[in-house]
Design an enzyme around this catalytic site. Structure first.
Site: not given
Ligand SMILES: *Cc1c(COP(=O)(O)O)cnc(C)c1O
Length: 382
Positions: A44, A265
């Site tokens: 999956k 940042y």
């Protein structure tokens, strides 16, 4: 073993090497651990981010005949790549109305609820054929599967087991990463008590963690995902599996900043001293966790290079002061996942689990798949 990840010239910011030979070895390892129980492949989420088509193909070559995905869309994508006689199952079962598409593709749903079971039976009646499926019982995780009262209801539903061919009855462990946890034994006891209400059927219970638990957990089909991809399924134990993933990031720019200069940042890091920095071209848009800002690291050889400031979308900044000037140049690669920093290390530093690190691996990396022959070649070159 995997060599350095960015050996091939390319235009990507990071290089992801996936060792298919290691996946083969891990499948064989789990098969040996749980023999004589057969072993499925859980592929999956694009085989936990590593490429379901490639991974399923090598698993099939290793003798795997049973494959699990989560969604019907994943199954329909994967089906044409599997051998004709391989069995493919949808763990989440089907959305209402998807039954005919699933049956037409020869995919088997996991029936998780009375609604899913009745919809599949209704299709069998409409198509006048017996339709195969798996049946899941909730043995104590409260996620998917028939609750206890519905197991009794299903057992009493006239004709259900004639119209629907249940190949396996399955359940899933809530605490498989702690094989000794009492909850596992309690789930197994509840599962066996509930399954005994149904006609005799093979049983499937264990994921990767369950494969490492006692043989009574193994049953008629073991369902590993994580272990195949080399991550340790058992907490606080040595990892016996072969490493599958190598991830490197390329250096874009190097600079030296004076003491007191802010970085990244929000200027969350200020250099206490003269500091040499390297900006590398992997960021959170590549699935590299933003939580690693100020906490994680990369490696150049044996040298740990801390991530300073915040992780940006497309880049992050490393403190490379520990390296001699000129040792690292633009274009060089630093290790993010490899021999010096395991998936487990990255997950721990990011405050998450290896499953999330793997399934988040970005789409922008240059991907290289190794298999036996090439792996050997790389080792010789190393
Ligand atoms: C994802 C999943 C697995 C595989 O789990 P791993 O821990 O990766 O081995 C097995 N069974 C079910 C029902 C799952 O959802």
């Amino acid at each position: 073993m995997i060599g350095a990840g960015c050996e091939v010239a390319d235009d990507a910011g990071g290089c992801l090497v996936i060792d298919l030979a290691a996946i083969r070895a891990n499948y064989a390892f789990v098969a040996g651990l749980v023999a004589p129980s057969p072993v499925a492949g859980v592929v999956k989420a694009d085989a936990y981010g590593l490429g379901a088509v490639r991974v399923a193909r090598v698993l099939a070559e290793e003798g795997c005949g049973d494959f699990f995905v989560a969604h019907l869309s994943e199954a329909l994508h994967l089906k044409p790549s599997l051998p004709q006689d391989a069995r493919l199952y949808v763990l989440n079962g089907l959305q209402p109305g998807a039954e005919a598409r699933c049956a037409a593709a020869g995919v088997l749903p996991v029936l998780n609820s009375m609604e899913q079971a009745m919809a599949w039976r209704d299709l069998a009646l409409a198509e006048r054929r017996r339709l195969p499926a798996l049946l899941q019982i909730d043995s104590g995780m409260s996620r998917l599967g028939l609750p206890p009262e519905d197991v009794a209801r299903l057992a009493e539903t006239p004709g259900f087991f004639d119209q629907v061919e249940i190949k396996l009855v399955m359940s899933h462990l809530a605490c498989a990463d702690a094989p000794e946890a009492a909850a596992n034994g309690e789930q197994l006891a509840r599962f066996e008590r509930l399954a005994a209400m149904l006609p005799p059927l093979p049983r499937s219970f264990a994921n990767s963690g369950g494969a490492f638990a006692a043989p009574k957990f193994h049953g008629g089909l073991v369902r590993p995902g994580l272990a195949l991809y080399g991550a340790n399924p058992v907490e606080d134990a040595p990892n016996p599996l072969a490493r599958v993933v190598r991830l490197d990031a390329r250096v874009i720019q190097i600079r030296t900043i004076p003491a007191g200069t802010g970085v990244g940042y929000g200027l969350t890091f200020t250099a206490p001293d003269v500091t040499r920095l390297a900006t590398v071209s992997v960021g959170y848009a590549d699935g590299w966790p933003r939580q690693l800002g100020g906490r994680g690291a990369a490696y150049f050889g044996d040298v740990r290079l801390p991530i300073v400031g915040r992780v940006s979308m497309d880049s992050m900044i490393l403190d490379v002061t520990a390296l001699t000037d000129g040792a690292l140049k633009p274009g060089d690669a630093v290790e993010l996942i490899g021999p010096h920093q395991s998936l487990e290390d990255v997950a721990r530093d990011a405050g998450t689990i290896t499953y999330e690190i793997l399934t988040s691996l970005g789409r922008r990396y240059a991907r290289t798949y190794l298999d036996e022959a090439q792996t050997t070649a790389l080792e010789i070159n190393a």
